[in-house]
Design an enzyme around this catalytic site. Sequence first.
Site, PDB file in Angstrom:
ATOM      1  N   GLY A 139       4.601   6.225  -4.299  1.00  0.00           N
ATOM      2  CA  GLY A 139       5.847   5.477  -4.398  1.00  0.00           C
ATOM      3  C   GLY A 139       6.278   4.918  -3.053  1.00  0.00           C
ATOM      4  O   GLY A 139       5.651   5.165  -2.019  1.00  0.00           O
ATOM      5  N   THR A 194      -1.318 -15.752  -0.272  1.00  0.00           N
ATOM      6  CA  THR A 194      -1.158 -17.080   0.319  1.00  0.00           C
ATOM      7  C   THR A 194      -1.025 -17.014   1.838  1.00  0.00           C
ATOM      8  O   THR A 194      -1.304 -17.998   2.531  1.00  0.00           O
ATOM      9  CB  THR A 194       0.059 -17.813  -0.288  1.00  0.00           C
ATOM     10  OG1 THR A 194       0.116 -19.144   0.237  1.00  0.00           O
ATOM     11  CG2 THR A 194       1.360 -17.114   0.051  1.00  0.00           C
ATOM     12  N   SER A 218      -3.382 -23.517   3.413  1.00  0.00           N
ATOM     13  CA  SER A 218      -2.128 -23.373   4.180  1.00  0.00           C
ATOM     14  C   SER A 218      -1.974 -21.902   4.554  1.00  0.00           C
ATOM     15  O   SER A 218      -1.148 -21.191   3.983  1.00  0.00           O
ATOM     16  CB  SER A 218      -0.932 -23.859   3.354  1.00  0.00           C
ATOM     17  OG  SER A 218      -0.837 -23.157   2.127  1.00  0.00           O
ATOM     18  N   HIS A 254       0.826  -1.208   0.000  1.00  0.00           N
ATOM     19  CA  HIS A 254       0.000   0.000   0.000  1.00  0.00           C
ATOM     20  C   HIS A 254       0.860   1.258   0.000  1.00  0.00           C
ATOM     21  O   HIS A 254       0.448   2.293  -0.528  1.00  0.00           O
ATOM     22  CB  HIS A 254      -0.939  -0.006   1.208  1.00  0.00           C
ATOM     23  CG  HIS A 254      -2.144  -0.862   1.012  1.00  0.00           C
ATOM     24  ND1 HIS A 254      -3.420  -0.481   1.373  1.00  0.00           N
ATOM     25  CD2 HIS A 254      -2.280  -2.101   0.474  1.00  0.00           C
ATOM     26  CE1 HIS A 254      -4.280  -1.433   1.068  1.00  0.00           C
ATOM     27  NE2 HIS A 254      -3.607  -2.435   0.529  1.00  0.00           N
ATOM     28  N   ASP A 255       2.034   1.173   0.576  1.00  0.00           N
ATOM     29  CA  ASP A 255       2.950   2.313   0.550  1.00  0.00           C
ATOM     30  C   ASP A 255       3.425   2.579  -0.870  1.00  0.00           C
ATOM     31  O   ASP A 255       3.372   3.707  -1.360  1.00  0.00           O
ATOM     32  CB  ASP A 255       4.141   2.050   1.466  1.00  0.00           C
ATOM     33  CG  ASP A 255       5.122   3.221   1.501  1.00  0.00           C
ATOM     34  OD1 ASP A 255       4.651   4.379   1.540  1.00  0.00           O
ATOM     35  OD2 ASP A 255       6.338   2.982   1.496  1.00  0.00           O
TER      36      ASP A 255
END
Length: 328
Positions: free
Chosen positions: A75, A192, A246, A69-70
């Site tokens: 940037g 994941t 997982s 998100h940064d």
Amino acid sequence: MGVYLGKYCYIMIIMLVLVLGKEVRSQLLKNGYYSTSCPKAESIVRSTVESHFDSDPTISPGLLRLHFHDCFVQGCDGSVLIKGKSAEQAALPNLGLRGLEVIDDAKARLEAVCPGVVSCADILALAARDSVDLSDGPSWRVPTGRKDGRISLATEASNLPSPLDSVAVQKQKFQDKGLDTHDLVTLLGAHTIGQTDCLFFRYRLYNFTVTGNSDPTISPSFLTQLKTLCPPNGDGSKRVALDIGSPSKFDESFFKNLRDGNAILESDQRLWSDAETNAVVKKYASRLRGLLGFRFDYEFGKAMIKMSSIDVKTDVDGEVRKVCSKVN
């Protein structure tokens, strides 16, 4: 005719300067940037992340998301770390960001050893790498040397990817940051170890496209499982792993979930229906002991290095904050 050519040449020169400017900025980063100025910088960040991870392993996806998100807003400049009513943290996509205390902790430890040297943006990039490594994922060398941005605006967060985005919109948002379709699929593989609230996908279970039916792309057995986890009368705040198979292990199972209709977010499942993204998903989902497909761990490290170089700040337009939550 000459006037039009002059305008055209002027526009082309401006575009070239912008492109070259981004290239020069990314080249300012290098491995071991703090090897002389703060030799223990990376090990301090690592030990900080590890101590928080030992107490709460779910901090890993939080740090990874925080870095993502940064980089997608202003940037990779640590602007998401700045607090304020109109700062990025106040934007809807950033509500619920986790891991801020880890960055603050690492910064405090670094300031005690190397005051005014290590940027918050670099701490975040290093912490994201370490969080993946601690989750049985890959590790990679993080080029450092970013400076911290001085501007953080909630209004700039509108270009963050959304769980409702079509594949075309996702591709465009990533392309705008210099990332291609391969990068898109690879970086979304970070889900994941991710989590989300029932609120962000419950519509797929009970009222998909305002029909009162469920999303037909969800496999029947998985639909039953999700309805148990997220009942229609719940408040939507329950956290659910994006990779139920997982949830705490960084592996390729996320892509197998897309293949099997077991994705939590609609935007993730849509990757299976687009020919271009489907081809990449299949390569990851079909990999067997390194004999087939792409190596997700290797490709993820490459994509992260590429993403973490987006619009980095220099000494001219950046600084090294003393405290990550506010500009100097």
